[in-house]
Design a protein around this motif. Structure first.
Motif, PDB file in Angstrom:
ATOM      1  N   ILE A  28     -12.979  17.353 -17.626  1.00  0.00           N
ATOM      2  CA  ILE A  28     -12.859  18.498 -18.529  1.00  0.00           C
ATOM      3  C   ILE A  28     -13.361  19.770 -17.842  1.00  0.00           C
ATOM      4  O   ILE A  28     -12.712  20.822 -17.899  1.00  0.00           O
ATOM      5  CB  ILE A  28     -13.641  18.234 -19.831  1.00  0.00           C
ATOM      6  CG1 ILE A  28     -12.960  17.116 -20.628  1.00  0.00           C
ATOM      7  CG2 ILE A  28     -13.743  19.509 -20.673  1.00  0.00           C
ATOM      8  CD1 ILE A  28     -13.747  16.647 -21.831  1.00  0.00           C
ATOM      9  N   ILE A  29     -14.511  19.665 -17.196  1.00  0.00           N
ATOM     10  CA  ILE A  29     -15.075  20.823 -16.487  1.00  0.00           C
ATOM     11  C   ILE A  29     -14.112  21.290 -15.404  1.00  0.00           C
ATOM     12  O   ILE A  29     -13.867  22.490 -15.235  1.00  0.00           O
ATOM     13  CB  ILE A  29     -16.448  20.458 -15.892  1.00  0.00           C
ATOM     14  CG1 ILE A  29     -17.471  20.239 -17.017  1.00  0.00           C
ATOM     15  CG2 ILE A  29     -16.930  21.553 -14.928  1.00  0.00           C
ATOM     16  CD1 ILE A  29     -18.796  19.683 -16.551  1.00  0.00           C
ATOM     17  N   GLN A  30     -13.538  20.338 -14.673  1.00  0.00           N
ATOM     18  CA  GLN A  30     -12.606  20.679 -13.598  1.00  0.00           C
ATOM     19  C   GLN A  30     -11.331  21.315 -14.154  1.00  0.00           C
ATOM     20  O   GLN A  30     -10.790  22.267 -13.574  1.00  0.00           O
ATOM     21  CB  GLN A  30     -12.254  19.436 -12.797  1.00  0.00           C
ATOM     22  CG  GLN A  30     -11.489  19.723 -11.509  1.00  0.00           C
ATOM     23  CD  GLN A  30     -12.261  20.605 -10.544  1.00  0.00           C
ATOM     24  OE1 GLN A  30     -13.432  20.356 -10.287  1.00  0.00           O
ATOM     25  NE2 GLN A  30     -11.617  21.648 -10.027  1.00  0.00           N
ATOM     26  N   ALA A  31     -10.852  20.815 -15.289  1.00  0.00           N
ATOM     27  CA  ALA A  31      -9.645  21.372 -15.901  1.00  0.00           C
ATOM     28  C   ALA A  31      -9.868  22.821 -16.322  1.00  0.00           C
ATOM     29  O   ALA A  31      -9.002  23.681 -16.138  1.00  0.00           O
ATOM     30  CB  ALA A  31      -9.227  20.530 -17.103  1.00  0.00           C
ATOM     31  N   LEU A  32     -11.035  23.098 -16.889  1.00  0.00           N
ATOM     32  CA  LEU A  32     -11.358  24.475 -17.293  1.00  0.00           C
ATOM     33  C   LEU A  32     -11.427  25.390 -16.067  1.00  0.00           C
ATOM     34  O   LEU A  32     -10.946  26.524 -16.096  1.00  0.00           O
ATOM     35  CB  LEU A  32     -12.680  24.504 -18.056  1.00  0.00           C
ATOM     36  CG  LEU A  32     -12.616  23.957 -19.484  1.00  0.00           C
ATOM     37  CD1 LEU A  32     -14.015  23.719 -20.027  1.00  0.00           C
ATOM     38  CD2 LEU A  32     -11.851  24.916 -20.393  1.00  0.00           C
ATOM     39  N   SER A  33     -12.017  24.887 -14.993  1.00  0.00           N
ATOM     40  CA  SER A  33     -12.097  25.675 -13.765  1.00  0.00           C
ATOM     41  C   SER A  33     -10.711  25.937 -13.199  1.00  0.00           C
ATOM     42  O   SER A  33     -10.382  27.068 -12.800  1.00  0.00           O
ATOM     43  CB  SER A  33     -12.961  24.940 -12.731  1.00  0.00           C
ATOM     44  OG  SER A  33     -13.033  25.674 -11.521  1.00  0.00           O
ATOM     45  N   ASP A  34      -9.860  24.903 -13.182  1.00  0.00           N
ATOM     46  CA  ASP A  34      -8.507  25.048 -12.637  1.00  0.00           C
ATOM     47  C   ASP A  34      -7.691  26.056 -13.441  1.00  0.00           C
ATOM     48  O   ASP A  34      -6.964  26.874 -12.869  1.00  0.00           O
ATOM     49  CB  ASP A  34      -7.780  23.700 -12.632  1.00  0.00           C
ATOM     50  CG  ASP A  34      -8.367  22.729 -11.612  1.00  0.00           C
ATOM     51  OD1 ASP A  34      -9.121  23.181 -10.724  1.00  0.00           O
ATOM     52  OD2 ASP A  34      -8.091  21.513 -11.725  1.00  0.00           O
ATOM     53  N   ARG A  35      -7.813  26.007 -14.761  1.00  0.00           N
ATOM     54  CA  ARG A  35      -6.973  26.858 -15.613  1.00  0.00           C
ATOM     55  C   ARG A  35      -7.453  28.297 -15.673  1.00  0.00           C
ATOM     56  O   ARG A  35      -6.766  29.162 -16.201  1.00  0.00           O
ATOM     57  CB  ARG A  35      -6.883  26.258 -17.012  1.00  0.00           C
ATOM     58  CG  ARG A  35      -6.165  24.925 -16.983  1.00  0.00           C
ATOM     59  CD  ARG A  35      -5.950  24.339 -18.339  1.00  0.00           C
ATOM     60  NE  ARG A  35      -5.389  22.988 -18.203  1.00  0.00           N
ATOM     61  CZ  ARG A  35      -4.721  22.378 -19.149  1.00  0.00           C
ATOM     62  NH1 ARG A  35      -4.499  22.988 -20.292  1.00  0.00           N
ATOM     63  NH2 ARG A  35      -4.251  21.151 -18.956  1.00  0.00           N
ATOM     64  N   THR A  36      -8.644  28.539 -15.163  1.00  0.00           N
ATOM     65  CA  THR A  36      -9.138  29.916 -15.105  1.00  0.00           C
ATOM     66  C   THR A  36      -9.205  30.407 -13.666  1.00  0.00           C
ATOM     67  O   THR A  36      -9.876  31.400 -13.373  1.00  0.00           O
ATOM     68  CB  THR A  36     -10.536  30.023 -15.744  1.00  0.00           C
ATOM     69  OG1 THR A  36     -11.449  29.138 -15.063  1.00  0.00           O
ATOM     70  CG2 THR A  36     -10.493  29.659 -17.214  1.00  0.00           C
ATOM     71  N   GLY A  37      -8.503  29.713 -12.774  1.00  0.00           N
ATOM     72  CA  GLY A  37      -8.479  30.147 -11.383  1.00  0.00           C
ATOM     73  C   GLY A  37      -9.846  30.130 -10.721  1.00  0.00           C
ATOM     74  O   GLY A  37     -10.096  30.877  -9.778  1.00  0.00           O
ATOM     75  N   GLY A  38     -10.730  29.264 -11.214  1.00  0.00           N
ATOM     76  CA  GLY A  38     -12.060  29.153 -10.630  1.00  0.00           C
ATOM     77  C   GLY A  38     -13.043  30.194 -11.113  1.00  0.00           C
ATOM     78  O   GLY A  38     -14.196  30.217 -10.680  1.00  0.00           O
ATOM     79  N   THR A  39     -12.617  31.073 -12.051  1.00  0.00           N
ATOM     80  CA  THR A  39     -13.531  32.116 -12.536  1.00  0.00           C
ATOM     81  C   THR A  39     -14.496  31.602 -13.605  1.00  0.00           C
ATOM     82  O   THR A  39     -15.480  32.248 -13.912  1.00  0.00           O
ATOM     83  CB  THR A  39     -12.747  33.298 -13.114  1.00  0.00           C
ATOM     84  OG1 THR A  39     -11.907  32.839 -14.186  1.00  0.00           O
ATOM     85  CG2 THR A  39     -11.884  33.960 -12.048  1.00  0.00           C
ATOM     86  N   TYR A  40     -14.196  30.433 -14.188  1.00  0.00           N
ATOM     87  CA  TYR A  40     -15.081  29.866 -15.214  1.00  0.00           C
ATOM     88  C   TYR A  40     -15.236  28.378 -14.970  1.00  0.00           C
ATOM     89  O   TYR A  40     -14.287  27.606 -15.106  1.00  0.00           O
ATOM     90  CB  TYR A  40     -14.490  30.106 -16.609  1.00  0.00           C
ATOM     91  CG  TYR A  40     -15.314  29.497 -17.726  1.00  0.00           C
ATOM     92  CD1 TYR A  40     -16.598  29.968 -18.004  1.00  0.00           C
ATOM     93  CD2 TYR A  40     -14.804  28.455 -18.497  1.00  0.00           C
ATOM     94  CE1 TYR A  40     -17.353  29.416 -19.032  1.00  0.00           C
ATOM     95  CE2 TYR A  40     -15.549  27.902 -19.532  1.00  0.00           C
ATOM     96  CZ  TYR A  40     -16.821  28.383 -19.790  1.00  0.00           C
ATOM     97  OH  TYR A  40     -17.576  27.832 -20.802  1.00  0.00           O
ATOM     98  N   THR A  41     -16.426  27.968 -14.577  1.00  0.00           N
ATOM     99  CA  THR A  41     -16.749  26.552 -14.398  1.00  0.00           C
ATOM    100  C   THR A  41     -17.989  26.267 -15.241  1.00  0.00           C
ATOM    101  O   THR A  41     -19.118  26.537 -14.822  1.00  0.00           O
ATOM    102  CB  THR A  41     -17.023  26.220 -12.919  1.00  0.00           C
ATOM    103  OG1 THR A  41     -15.886  26.603 -12.125  1.00  0.00           O
ATOM    104  CG2 THR A  41     -17.277  24.730 -12.743  1.00  0.00           C
ATOM    105  N   PRO A  42     -17.805  25.755 -16.455  1.00  0.00           N
ATOM    106  CA  PRO A  42     -18.951  25.536 -17.345  1.00  0.00           C
ATOM    107  C   PRO A  42     -19.862  24.439 -16.828  1.00  0.00           C
ATOM    108  O   PRO A  42     -19.441  23.544 -16.092  1.00  0.00           O
ATOM    109  CB  PRO A  42     -18.288  25.136 -18.662  1.00  0.00           C
ATOM    110  CG  PRO A  42     -16.994  24.511 -18.253  1.00  0.00           C
ATOM    111  CD  PRO A  42     -16.544  25.283 -17.046  1.00  0.00           C
TER     112      PRO A  42
END
Length: 202
Positions: A28-42
């Motif tokens: 999930i964390i990786q998916a969020l990072s991927d979909r924000t171009g690496g600008t958001y990694t919770p």
């Protein structure tokens, strides 16, 4: 730095990710990072408490696969995603704007850092050679720097206003004509104030 998700939006976005397929926490964390171009990694401290809350609400279930805990959406969770599809469209639009603004902020910070580094290196080189300090900064260079700051501020406000309006409408909210009139008047007043200030500087 501009926030990526408005209050409560991350919860719905997590449900949307799990509606696509079951995932473990790191995925999930990786998916969020991927979909924000690496600008958001919770962080894990951001994601896992929200997943636990969704499980308490019966919207998500979890199972153990080896040493990994896999989260899957329930029928109740899928029904909520379907019912709030319009909100998800607003979140996606706002996410695109937020990511663009964060990228612009990062680029601006990198440019400023590089400028400062070059100045430090030049000063160190002058010290080694016993040279005098350079003359004061060119006024035009200072103006260009301030123009960059103004552009960044305008883009930030534009992005936040646009994202908030889109998200509000996507949630079924009404945008009254009087609200847009007030916004237009405030922008026109700001433009007039800027024009007056620039005239005084001539």
């Amino acid at each position: 730095m501009s926030p990526v998700f408005s209050h409560g939006d991350l919860r719905l976005y997590l449900l949307n990710l799990l509606d696509e397929s079951p995932r473990h926490g790191y995925d999930i964390i990786q998916a969020l990072s991927d979909r924000t171009g690496g600008t958001y990694t919770p962080s894990a401290g951001t994601i896992y408490p929200r997943l636990a809350k969704l499980e308490e609400e019966g919207l998500v279930s979890k199972s153990v696969d080896g040493r990994k805990t896999v989260y899957a959406i329930t029928e109740a969770g899928r029904a909520e995603v379907l019912a709030r599809a319009g909100e998800l469209e607003g979140i996606e639009a706002g996410l695109t704007d937020s990511v663009r603004l964060i990228a612009e902020e990062v680029r601006g910070s990198v440019r400023e850092a590089m400028k400062s580094l070059r100045a430090d290196l030049a000063a160190a080189a002058r010290e080694r050679h016993g040279e005098a300090s350079p003359p004061a900064e060119d006024p035009r260079a200072h103006s260009r720097q301030q123009l960059h700051r103004a552009d960044a501020a305008l883009n930030d406000v534009r992005g936040r206003v646009r994202a908030e309006l889109r998200a509000h409408v996507a949630r079924g909210g009404d945008v009254a004509a009087s609200v847009v009139d007030e916004l237009t008047e405030a922008l026109e007043n700001a433009a007039r104030t800027l024009s007056d200030a620039l005239r005084r500087e001539r």
